[in-house]
Each structure stands twice: as C-alpha cells, then as structure tokens.
Motif scaffolding. Structure first.
Motif, PDB file in Angstrom:
ATOM      1  N   ILE A  23       0.838  -1.199   0.000  1.00  0.00           N
ATOM      2  CA  ILE A  23       0.000   0.000   0.000  1.00  0.00           C
ATOM      3  C   ILE A  23       0.872   1.248   0.000  1.00  0.00           C
ATOM      4  N   GLU A  24       1.865   1.262   0.871  1.00  0.00           N
ATOM      5  CA  GLU A  24       2.731   2.444   1.016  1.00  0.00           C
ATOM      6  C   GLU A  24       3.540   2.709  -0.257  1.00  0.00           C
ATOM      7  N   GLU A  25       3.847   1.657  -1.008  1.00  0.00           N
ATOM      8  CA  GLU A  25       4.653   1.819  -2.213  1.00  0.00           C
ATOM      9  C   GLU A  25       3.836   2.079  -3.471  1.00  0.00           C
ATOM     10  N   SER A  26       2.522   2.222  -3.330  1.00  0.00           N
ATOM     11  CA  SER A  26       1.713   2.524  -4.511  1.00  0.00           C
ATOM     12  C   SER A  26       2.117   3.896  -5.056  1.00  0.00           C
ATOM     13  N   PRO A  27       2.146   4.046  -6.368  1.00  0.00           N
ATOM     14  CA  PRO A  27       2.615   5.300  -6.966  1.00  0.00           C
ATOM     15  C   PRO A  27       1.856   6.542  -6.473  1.00  0.00           C
ATOM     16  N   ARG A  28       0.559   6.429  -6.345  1.00  0.00           N
ATOM     17  CA  ARG A  28      -0.247   7.580  -5.916  1.00  0.00           C
ATOM     18  C   ARG A  28       0.102   7.998  -4.481  1.00  0.00           C
ATOM     19  N   LEU A  29       0.248   7.017  -3.593  1.00  0.00           N
ATOM     20  CA  LEU A  29       0.604   7.353  -2.208  1.00  0.00           C
ATOM     21  C   LEU A  29       2.023   7.899  -2.113  1.00  0.00           C
ATOM     22  N   ARG A  30       2.945   7.328  -2.884  1.00  0.00           N
ATOM     23  CA  ARG A  30       4.317   7.849  -2.883  1.00  0.00           C
ATOM     24  C   ARG A  30       4.321   9.330  -3.271  1.00  0.00           C
ATOM     25  N   LEU A  81      -5.086   9.861   3.692  1.00  0.00           N
ATOM     26  CA  LEU A  81      -5.942   8.883   4.374  1.00  0.00           C
ATOM     27  C   LEU A  81      -6.948   8.257   3.412  1.00  0.00           C
ATOM     28  N   LYS A  82      -7.501   9.065   2.529  1.00  0.00           N
ATOM     29  CA  LYS A  82      -8.466   8.563   1.540  1.00  0.00           C
ATOM     30  C   LYS A  82      -7.788   7.562   0.605  1.00  0.00           C
ATOM     31  N   GLU A  83      -6.572   7.872   0.182  1.00  0.00           N
ATOM     32  CA  GLU A  83      -5.845   6.981  -0.724  1.00  0.00           C
ATOM     33  C   GLU A  83      -5.430   5.688  -0.016  1.00  0.00           C
ATOM     34  N   ILE A  84      -5.052   5.766   1.259  1.00  0.00           N
ATOM     35  CA  ILE A  84      -4.728   4.558   2.023  1.00  0.00           C
ATOM     36  C   ILE A  84      -5.953   3.646   2.067  1.00  0.00           C
ATOM     37  N   GLU A  85      -7.117   4.227   2.334  1.00  0.00           N
ATOM     38  CA  GLU A  85      -8.358   3.442   2.378  1.00  0.00           C
ATOM     39  C   GLU A  85      -8.652   2.811   1.017  1.00  0.00           C
ATOM     40  N   THR A  86      -8.492   3.587  -0.050  1.00  0.00           N
ATOM     41  CA  THR A  86      -8.736   3.087  -1.405  1.00  0.00           C
ATOM     42  C   THR A  86      -7.810   1.913  -1.727  1.00  0.00           C
ATOM     43  N   GLN A  87      -6.513   2.084  -1.430  1.00  0.00           N
ATOM     44  CA  GLN A  87      -5.537   1.029  -1.713  1.00  0.00           C
ATOM     45  C   GLN A  87      -5.818  -0.228  -0.891  1.00  0.00           C
ATOM     46  N   ALA A  88      -6.210  -0.051   0.365  1.00  0.00           N
ATOM     47  CA  ALA A  88      -6.510  -1.195   1.236  1.00  0.00           C
ATOM     48  C   ALA A  88      -7.743  -1.945   0.728  1.00  0.00           C
ATOM     49  N   ARG A  89      -8.734  -1.217   0.260  1.00  0.00           N
ATOM     50  CA  ARG A  89      -9.950  -1.855  -0.278  1.00  0.00           C
ATOM     51  C   ARG A  89      -9.628  -2.620  -1.568  1.00  0.00           C
ATOM     52  N   GLU A  90      -8.783  -2.051  -2.420  1.00  0.00           N
ATOM     53  CA  GLU A  90      -8.401  -2.720  -3.665  1.00  0.00           C
ATOM     54  C   GLU A  90      -7.688  -4.040  -3.399  1.00  0.00           C
ATOM     55  N   ARG A  91      -6.936  -4.095  -2.306  1.00  0.00           N
ATOM     56  CA  ARG A  91      -6.184  -5.301  -1.977  1.00  0.00           C
ATOM     57  C   ARG A  91      -6.967  -6.265  -1.083  1.00  0.00           C
ATOM     58  N   GLY A  92      -8.202  -5.897  -0.739  1.00  0.00           N
ATOM     59  CA  GLY A  92      -9.038  -6.766   0.053  1.00  0.00           C
ATOM     60  C   GLY A  92      -8.690  -6.813   1.536  1.00  0.00           C
TER      61      GLY A  92
END
Length: 95
Positions: A23-30, A81-92
C-alpha cells in the motif's frame, strides 16, 4: 572492512512484501507522501501511518480517522488517508 558470506545452504529469494509495504509503495501514495515531505520505505513515518490506519482504524477499530488526523500534522492528510483506504480496499484488506 567488507563482509563476504558463502554458503550452499542459504538461498536468497525475493521475499513477498507485507500488505502495508504494498500500500505504502503505490505510486499515488508515494506522490502524496513526497508532496507532504514524509519519508517512505519500510519502517519510515509513511509506513507507520499506513499501518496505523489499516490496522488500528479498519481492522481492530480501536481508533477513528479523526484520531489519526489529530496525531499526524501533515499537509494533505485528508488525501493521504483517503488513498490509504482506497488502496486497502483494492487489496481486500478492508471491506
């Protein structure tokens, strides 16, 4: 002084990343962390923030998003925070 180890018993393989790392290494969060001036990488402030949101807020439900916001004084915290939630939901990780 350089250390050199040789062994037939040890084989280095690619180790799978933990979900927080992914999640932390996703391009958008970086991009968001860079804009906010937060260091990234395993054990970094960015990694701690992602793990706090994913584990304490969404999995254990011990804290709220507001609790996290009050602890982290960052520029663009809402977007992060919104992007962390989005990434976590995408990964289940969260439903």
């Amino acid at each position: 002084m350089a250390w050199k180890f040789k062994s037939d018993k040890v084989e280095v393989k690619d180790v799978p990343l933990c979900v927080v790392d992914e999640i932390e290494e996703s391009p958008r969060l970086r991009e968001l962390f860079t804009r906010a001036g937060v260091k990234t990488g395993h054990g970094s402030p960015a990694h701690r923030l992602v793990s706090e949101v994913v584990i304490k807020v969404f999995q254990e439900k011990r804290e709220t998003i507001q609790d996290v916001k009050s602890k982290w004084n960052l520029e663009g915290i809402d977007g992060i925070l919104k992007e962390i939630e989005t990434q976590a939901r995408e990964r289940g990780v969260i439903k």
